[in-house]
Design a protein around this motif. Sequence first.
Motif, PDB file in Angstrom:
ATOM      1  N   ILE A 169       0.851  -1.184   0.000  1.00 38.91           N
ATOM      2  CA  ILE A 169       0.000   0.000   0.000  1.00 38.91           C
ATOM      3  C   ILE A 169       0.887   1.234   0.000  1.00 38.91           C
ATOM      4  O   ILE A 169       1.789   1.361   0.837  1.00 38.91           O
ATOM      5  CB  ILE A 169      -0.916   0.043   1.233  1.00 38.91           C
ATOM      6  N   VAL A 170       0.640   2.142  -0.929  1.00 35.49           N
ATOM      7  CA  VAL A 170       1.387   3.395  -1.040  1.00 35.49           C
ATOM      8  C   VAL A 170       0.415   4.548  -0.844  1.00 35.49           C
ATOM      9  O   VAL A 170      -0.657   4.573  -1.459  1.00 35.49           O
ATOM     10  CB  VAL A 170       2.067   3.518  -2.420  1.00 35.49           C
ATOM     11  N   THR A 171       0.775   5.496   0.009  1.00 35.82           N
ATOM     12  CA  THR A 171      -0.112   6.633   0.258  1.00 35.82           C
ATOM     13  C   THR A 171       0.583   7.947  -0.077  1.00 35.82           C
ATOM     14  O   THR A 171       1.803   8.004  -0.255  1.00 35.82           O
ATOM     15  CB  THR A 171      -0.582   6.678   1.729  1.00 35.82           C
ATOM     16  N   GLY A 172      -0.223   9.000  -0.117  1.00 39.47           N
ATOM     17  CA  GLY A 172       0.304  10.348  -0.331  1.00 39.47           C
ATOM     18  C   GLY A 172      -0.308  11.024  -1.549  1.00 39.47           C
ATOM     19  O   GLY A 172      -0.752  10.372  -2.490  1.00 39.47           O
ATOM     20  N   ARG A 173      -0.343  12.333  -1.506  1.00 43.67           N
ATOM     21  CA  ARG A 173      -0.863  13.129  -2.620  1.00 43.67           C
ATOM     22  C   ARG A 173      -0.015  12.980  -3.875  1.00 43.67           C
ATOM     23  O   ARG A 173       1.150  12.610  -3.806  1.00 43.67           O
ATOM     24  CB  ARG A 173      -0.893  14.614  -2.239  1.00 43.67           C
ATOM     25  N   ASN A 174      -0.636  13.321  -4.982  1.00 40.90           N
ATOM     26  CA  ASN A 174       0.085  13.446  -6.259  1.00 40.90           C
ATOM     27  C   ASN A 174       0.834  12.178  -6.664  1.00 40.90           C
ATOM     28  O   ASN A 174       2.023  12.226  -7.007  1.00 40.90           O
ATOM     29  CB  ASN A 174       1.051  14.632  -6.210  1.00 40.90           C
ATOM     30  N   ALA A 175       0.155  11.063  -6.630  1.00 46.33           N
ATOM     31  CA  ALA A 175       0.777   9.826  -7.103  1.00 46.33           C
ATOM     32  C   ALA A 175       1.205   9.981  -8.555  1.00 46.33           C
ATOM     33  O   ALA A 175       0.497  10.584  -9.364  1.00 46.33           O
ATOM     34  CB  ALA A 175      -0.204   8.663  -6.966  1.00 46.33           C
ATOM     35  N   SER A 176       2.363   9.443  -8.884  1.00 44.57           N
ATOM     36  CA  SER A 176       2.879   9.571 -10.245  1.00 44.57           C
ATOM     37  C   SER A 176       2.051   8.726 -11.213  1.00 44.57           C
ATOM     38  O   SER A 176       1.445   7.722 -10.831  1.00 44.57           O
ATOM     39  CB  SER A 176       4.343   9.123 -10.305  1.00 44.57           C
ATOM     40  N   ASP A 177       2.046   9.147 -12.460  1.00 42.59           N
ATOM     41  CA  ASP A 177       1.315   8.396 -13.491  1.00 42.59           C
ATOM     42  C   ASP A 177       1.838   6.971 -13.615  1.00 42.59           C
ATOM     43  O   ASP A 177       1.067   6.025 -13.823  1.00 42.59           O
ATOM     44  CB  ASP A 177       1.424   9.111 -14.841  1.00 42.59           C
ATOM     45  N   ALA A 178       3.155   6.813 -13.492  1.00 40.23           N
ATOM     46  CA  ALA A 178       3.757   5.482 -13.619  1.00 40.23           C
ATOM     47  C   ALA A 178       3.288   4.549 -12.503  1.00 40.23           C
ATOM     48  O   ALA A 178       3.027   3.361 -12.737  1.00 40.23           O
ATOM     49  CB  ALA A 178       5.280   5.595 -13.610  1.00 40.23           C
ATOM     50  N   LEU A 179       3.168   5.089 -11.295  1.00 45.00           N
ATOM     51  CA  LEU A 179       2.717   4.273 -10.166  1.00 45.00           C
ATOM     52  C   LEU A 179       1.238   3.926 -10.316  1.00 45.00           C
ATOM     53  O   LEU A 179       0.820   2.788 -10.058  1.00 45.00           O
ATOM     54  CB  LEU A 179       2.960   5.011  -8.853  1.00 45.00           C
ATOM     55  N   ILE A 180       0.445   4.890 -10.732  1.00 40.96           N
ATOM     56  CA  ILE A 180      -0.980   4.637 -10.953  1.00 40.96           C
ATOM     57  C   ILE A 180      -1.172   3.566 -12.019  1.00 40.96           C
ATOM     58  O   ILE A 180      -2.017   2.671 -11.881  1.00 40.96           O
ATOM     59  CB  ILE A 180      -1.698   5.943 -11.345  1.00 40.96           C
ATOM     60  N   GLU A 181      -0.383   3.633 -13.076  1.00 38.15           N
ATOM     61  CA  GLU A 181      -0.476   2.648 -14.154  1.00 38.15           C
ATOM     62  C   GLU A 181      -0.124   1.250 -13.659  1.00 38.15           C
ATOM     63  O   GLU A 181      -0.752   0.253 -14.059  1.00 38.15           O
ATOM     64  CB  GLU A 181       0.459   3.049 -15.296  1.00 38.15           C
ATOM     65  N   ALA A 182       0.853   1.167 -12.767  1.00 35.48           N
ATOM     66  CA  ALA A 182       1.309  -0.131 -12.273  1.00 35.48           C
ATOM     67  C   ALA A 182       0.377  -0.721 -11.213  1.00 35.48           C
ATOM     68  O   ALA A 182       0.367  -1.937 -11.009  1.00 35.48           O
ATOM     69  CB  ALA A 182       2.714  -0.002 -11.691  1.00 35.48           C
ATOM     70  N   ALA A 183      -0.409   0.111 -10.558  1.00 41.34           N
ATOM     71  CA  ALA A 183      -1.227  -0.321  -9.429  1.00 41.34           C
ATOM     72  C   ALA A 183      -2.412  -1.180  -9.853  1.00 41.34           C
ATOM     73  O   ALA A 183      -2.912  -1.087 -10.976  1.00 41.34           O
ATOM     74  CB  ALA A 183      -1.721   0.897  -8.654  1.00 41.34           C
ATOM     75  N   ASP A 184      -2.864  -2.015  -8.916  1.00 41.19           N
ATOM     76  CA  ASP A 184      -4.072  -2.808  -9.117  1.00 41.19           C
ATOM     77  C   ASP A 184      -5.307  -2.082  -8.615  1.00 41.19           C
ATOM     78  O   ASP A 184      -6.408  -2.287  -9.118  1.00 41.19           O
ATOM     79  CB  ASP A 184      -3.948  -4.140  -8.360  1.00 41.19           C
ATOM     80  N   LEU A 185      -5.126  -1.250  -7.603  1.00 36.57           N
ATOM     81  CA  LEU A 185      -6.237  -0.538  -6.970  1.00 36.57           C
ATOM     82  C   LEU A 185      -5.773   0.875  -6.650  1.00 36.57           C
ATOM     83  O   LEU A 185      -4.757   1.062  -5.970  1.00 36.57           O
ATOM     84  CB  LEU A 185      -6.658  -1.265  -5.685  1.00 36.57           C
ATOM     85  N   VAL A 186      -6.495   1.854  -7.157  1.00 41.79           N
ATOM     86  CA  VAL A 186      -6.155   3.264  -6.915  1.00 41.79           C
ATOM     87  C   VAL A 186      -7.404   3.985  -6.417  1.00 41.79           C
ATOM     88  O   VAL A 186      -8.463   3.904  -7.036  1.00 41.79           O
ATOM     89  CB  VAL A 186      -5.641   3.963  -8.190  1.00 41.79           C
ATOM     90  N   THR A 187      -7.259   4.687  -5.297  1.00 41.17           N
ATOM     91  CA  THR A 187      -8.347   5.504  -4.770  1.00 41.17           C
ATOM     92  C   THR A 187      -7.868   6.942  -4.671  1.00 41.17           C
ATOM     93  O   THR A 187      -6.811   7.220  -4.096  1.00 41.17           O
ATOM     94  CB  THR A 187      -8.790   5.013  -3.380  1.00 41.17           C
ATOM     95  N   ASP A 188      -8.650   7.846  -5.244  1.00 40.23           N
ATOM     96  CA  ASP A 188      -8.346   9.276  -5.206  1.00 40.23           C
ATOM     97  C   ASP A 188      -9.280   9.923  -4.193  1.00 40.23           C
ATOM     98  O   ASP A 188     -10.478  10.055  -4.432  1.00 40.23           O
ATOM     99  CB  ASP A 188      -8.555   9.881  -6.596  1.00 40.23           C
TER     100      ASP A 188
END
Length: 208
Positions: A169-188
């Motif tokens: 689990i990775v937290t924090g504002r402004n997640a990078s596009d690369a991390l979002i692309e790699a993730a299985d689950l993203v919550t904004d």
Amino acid sequence: METDSNVEAAPDEARHAEKMRKKQAAQAKIMANKTREQGLLIVHTGKGKGKTSAALGMVVRAIGHGMKVGVVQFVKGAMHTGEKAVFDAFPDNVEFKPMGEGFTWDTQDRSRDIASARAAWDEVKRMIADPSYHMVMADELNIVLRYDYLPVDEVVAVLTARDAMKHVIVTGRNASDALIEAADLVTDMTMVKHPFRSGVKAQAGIEF
């Protein structure tokens, strides 16, 4: 004697029951092919409050299942938090490591911030590589990536190469596009209202 209200209620109950039977059948059909289990890369980002809180909730769930969890906090660490006091009571299930020294505007020393981020990232990598950990939480990792304290490519490469059954689990504002692309689950997390804007300070039990 049956009243008019009872006569009206009976068709309503029957319609409701039929509607729920259809929903149950549809849900069962959807769930029938959801049989795979895997480790998830989860990202909590956005301007709203609750990113860390939601992740810590998952840590609590994991503890309840007897899982071992590693928690590394990149920015936090300069203050005492309620979660540390709780997790210290579960030494066999949680390794909780607050390794930050405050926000960059507090330290005012970029080299020091980079060194702190690298040390925390080394701990995350160690936990990811250790098969005894079922879940690893990298709290506020997105912040240090935003400030280029760590290379995004390196971080994404490690996260995507983890064991197939390990949750991260990775937290924090402004997640990078690369991390979002790699993730299985993203919550904004979206901020609708926040008491800070009305002059209310961070409070124990709510923010820390």
